[in-house]
Design an enzyme around this catalytic site. Structure first.
Site, PDB file in Angstrom:
ATOM      1  N   HIS A   1       2.478   3.483   0.555  1.00  0.00           N
ATOM      2  CA  HIS A   1       1.245   3.893  -0.117  1.00  0.00           C
ATOM      3  C   HIS A   1       0.647   2.720  -0.881  1.00  0.00           C
ATOM      4  CE1 HIS A   1       2.737   8.358  -0.293  1.00  0.00           C
ATOM      5  NE2 HIS A   1       2.559   7.915   0.941  1.00  0.00           N
TER       6      HIS A   1
ATOM      7  N   SER B   1      -0.178   7.966   5.693  1.00  0.00           N
ATOM      8  CA  SER B   1      -0.633   7.938   4.301  1.00  0.00           C
ATOM      9  C   SER B   1      -0.938   6.526   3.814  1.00  0.00           C
ATOM     10  CB  SER B   1       0.412   8.594   3.394  1.00  0.00           C
ATOM     11  OG  SER B   1       1.702   8.066   3.633  1.00  0.00           O
TER      12      SER B   1
END
Length: 282
Positions: free
Chosen positions: A262, A205
């Site tokens: 992230h 991610s």
């Protein structure tokens, strides 16, 4: 996307767009200072695109109904893989690691975590240190956590965004550019998460958010580059990132998220997008 031709700035391309979509020719038309630029998604459809454009320019009747759907031809999948080999290889490696985790369990996690993990004689988790990892030459650990996924949903969503954004970067700017983004964002995201005090984490991610930032910035600062991302998708992904940072996310079962990874990946993607979009604008 591949540049095909420049159309007049005042041309009404609505009928052409409908005909191209009816013929299942993936394309995009961007507004440029010198006219309307026609882009093609699959170079294998170049002849089909030119045929429709030629008929449109001659004023001939155009197809407006989509043809009957056929199954994927034998050469379609290899064609897609040739266009995005690094994206496909990265996705395949994530699937392979996920399968290995199902077979060998924690052994794979201990091997690919950013630092060595184990169980001490007292029964507690022993965690290595990053300086020791680098001193021993285990430099792969800086990147390898990106290939770890801890569930089907975790894997599927990360692979979805990797395939969506990675193919676009590779098609427009080549495998080398995508490799730079994957390496820089993967390592940057992992180091950001480790700096936050976490040793056991994983997932692609961070790279996905880097690709999001890169593609979005390229599309905004260099619209002629061919990059495109729906604005609502940007809002959704950034909103999701912010949501997982709140206590509400933990209350509904989304608390164990690598938020720092992230954010770290997004920062790397925006930085690379800002740098490379300067050259694209010139």
């Amino acid at each position: 996307m591949y540049r095909v031709m420049l159309l007049p700035a005042d041309a009404d391309t609505r009928e052409l767009r409908r005909a191209l979509w009816a013929a299942r020719v993936g394309h995009r038309i961007t507004e440029e200072s010198e006219g309307q630029l026609l882009w093609l998604a699959d170079p294998g459809q170049h002849e089909a695109l030119l045929d429709v454009v030629g008929r449109w320019q001659r004023g001939e009747p155009l197809p407006v109904d989509a043809p009957r759907r056929h199954s994927m031809s034998a050469g379609a999948l290899p064609s897609v893989l040739r266009q995005a080999p690094l994206t496909a290889a990265t996705l395949g490696l994530c699937l392979l690691v996920f399968a290995a985790m199902a077979v060998f369990g924690d052994m794979v996690i201990a091997l690919l975590a950013i630092v060595p993990l184990g169980i001490s004689s007292a029964g507690t988790l022993s965690v290595g240190s990053l300086p020791d990892v680098l001193a021993s030459g285990q430099v792969w650990r800086l990147l390898s956590p990106a290939f770890l996924h801890f569930g089907w949903m975790h894997l599927v969503f990360n692979m979805l965004w990797l395939w969506y954004f990675g193919r676009q970067v590779e098609a427009l700017q080549g495998s080398r550019r995508l490799l730079v983004i994957v390496l820089a964002a993967g390592i940057g995201a992992n180091l950001a998460q480790y700096a936050a005090g976490t040793a056991l984490f994983g997932g692609m991610s961070g790279v996905d958010f880097a690709l999001l930032g890169y593609v979005w910035l390229m599309s905004r600062r260099a619209p002629g580059s061919g990059f495109f991302v729906p604005q609502m998708l940007v809002v959704f992904m950034l909103g999701w990132m912010l949501f997982t940072m709140t206590d509400m996310a933990a209350a509904v079962g989304f608390g164990n998220v690598a938020n720092e990874a992230h954010l770290g990946g997004l920062v790397v993607g925006l930085a690379l997008g800002w740098y490379h979009s300067r050259g694209a604008r010139r």
